[in-house]
Scaffold this active site. Structure first.
Site, PDB file in Angstrom:
ATOM      1  CG  HIS A  33     -28.575 -31.192  15.276  1.00  0.00           C
ATOM      2  ND1 HIS A  33     -27.513 -31.936  14.819  1.00  0.00           N
ATOM      3  CD2 HIS A  33     -29.696 -31.861  14.905  1.00  0.00           C
ATOM      4  CE1 HIS A  33     -27.990 -33.016  14.197  1.00  0.00           C
ATOM      5  NE2 HIS A  33     -29.312 -32.986  14.244  1.00  0.00           N
ATOM      6  CD  GLU A  34     -33.117 -31.696  16.673  1.00  0.00           C
ATOM      7  OE1 GLU A  34     -33.929 -31.732  15.718  1.00  0.00           O
ATOM      8  OE2 GLU A  34     -32.320 -32.621  16.893  1.00  0.00           O
TER       9      GLU A  34
END
Ligand SMILES: [Zn+2]
Length: 373
Positions: free
Chosen positions: A67-68
């Site tokens: 996600h990051e």
């Protein structure tokens, strides 16, 4: 938020884990092995539950990292530098250097993270379906289904339109795009953030009062959102009030300098004690800046040594001091000023390599005070 354990470097981005993640990982594993998995797939030995729980939690943190990385790689593509990615108590945080250049870039950077989470959720769901279809162990199906579920929850929570969540960034980008007013967008997104944070805290307290201990977690998350939204709003006010202020407007012009080959004892007597400043640029015979000498550095040299050491030997070399141009916006250079760095937040102002001024934290504080007043 700095990492405690460094995992590696991806495309120049330091990826790490904060110790608080270990607590969350332990809690998640315990909840899975002790509750969720035995309920979803009964009849296995305790060791099997712990094994699947541990593996699921590791994959979950990998998807959090994904996600990051989604945010970060999109940021790099849009010309925004990324310093680090850190996993911590509330998930992950990708630390971007600077702001997105336009609403479209902001929208894409914000959307990329939840996008990765939804892809991870779909992958978990499909894998669970496949394992189930071929008659695989229902414990594996339960683990994969949990992964799909938590990634959906993660994406859903992050898409709440409230700063500092991803949804808040999307909202910011949309308002910015439609009104062409970045400040207004920030007000809208941070107001939503404060509202959402307050709501989380209220619901959490009601939950705890009703005996649901998970409410405490909601209170914590709400407090985090509320604080971060408040900080963003304050930062925006600062940026707005310093709009148009350039480095040359706040700097000390043509500062008194110290010769590189001058003995520290002489510098102390003739410059520091006479002019009552706590730092002076050091210049060589040709007038070029070679460093910055602070009173603190002079004090650290033993009194008997001061006659034998030169200013250049003791000073911070110029490469380690923040150097800025006189016409740069003050707001932009503040991010580089490193107040806790070696030079104590002081910046040298160079115009085509010529020293034209120096900016101290006091100069900056005065500018902010004047701007806000
Ligand atoms: Zn995100």
């Amino acid at each position: 938020m700095h990492e405690s354990i460094r995992l590696g470097i991806v495309r120049g981005i330091t990826v790490g884990v904060h110790w608080s993640v270990l607590a969350i990982a332990a809690l998640l594993t315990w909840g899975l092995a002790g509750g969720y998995l035995p309920a979803a797939a009964p009849g296995y030995r305790a060791g099997a539950y712990w094994l699947v729980a541990g593996a699921a939690v590791v994959v979950f943190f990998a998807s959090l990292l994904g996600h990051e990385l989604g945010h970060s790689l999109m940021a790099l593509r849009r010309g925004v530098r990324v310093d680090r990615i850190t996993l911590w108590l509330f998930g992950g945080v990708a630390q971007l250097r600077g702001d997105p250049p336009d609403p479209r870039a902001e929208f894409e950077i914000a959307a990329a993270g939840p996008g990765v989470s939804l892809v991870a959720a779909a992958a978990g769901g499909i894998a669970a379906g496949l394992v189930g279809a071929v008659g695989g162990p229902d414990l594996a199906v339960a683990g994969l289904a949990w992964l799909a579920l938590v990634n959906v929850v993660l994406a859903g929570f992050n898409l709440v339109p409230a700063a500092p969540l991803d949804g808040g960034r999307l909202l910011h980008a949309l308002v910015w795009h439609t009104t062409h007013d970045r400040m207004r967008a920030t007000r809208v997104a941070t107001t939503a953030g404060r509202g959402f944070g307050t709501a989380c805290i209220a619901v959490g307290i009601i939950g705890v009062a009703g005996g649901a201990l998970a409410g405490a977690w909601l209170v914590l998350v709400g407090w985090f959102v509320l604080t971060a939204a408040g900080a963003e709003a304050a930062q925006a006010v600062l940026v707005e009030s310093l709009a148009g202020v350039r480095v040359r407007d706040v700097m000390t012009t043509i500062p008194i300098t110290v010769r590189a080959d001058a003995a520290v004892s002489v510098v102390l007597e003739e410059t520091f004690l006479r002019h009552h400043c706590s730092a002076f640029p050091v210049v060589d015979g040709g007038g070029w800046v070679v460093g910055l000498l602070t009173l603190r550095q002079v004090r650290e040299v033993a009194a008997a040594e001061r006659a034998h050491r030169t200013a250049a030997q003791v000073a911070h070399p110029v490469e380690r001091v923040t150097c800025v141009g006189p016409d740069e916006p003050l707001v932009r250079v503040l991010g580089d000023s490193a107040p806790d760095g070696a030079a104590g937040g002081r910046m040298l102002v160079l115009d085509h390599d010529h020293l034209v001024g120096i900016v101290s934290p006091n100069d900056v504080h005065r500018a902010i005070r004047d701007a806000v007043a």
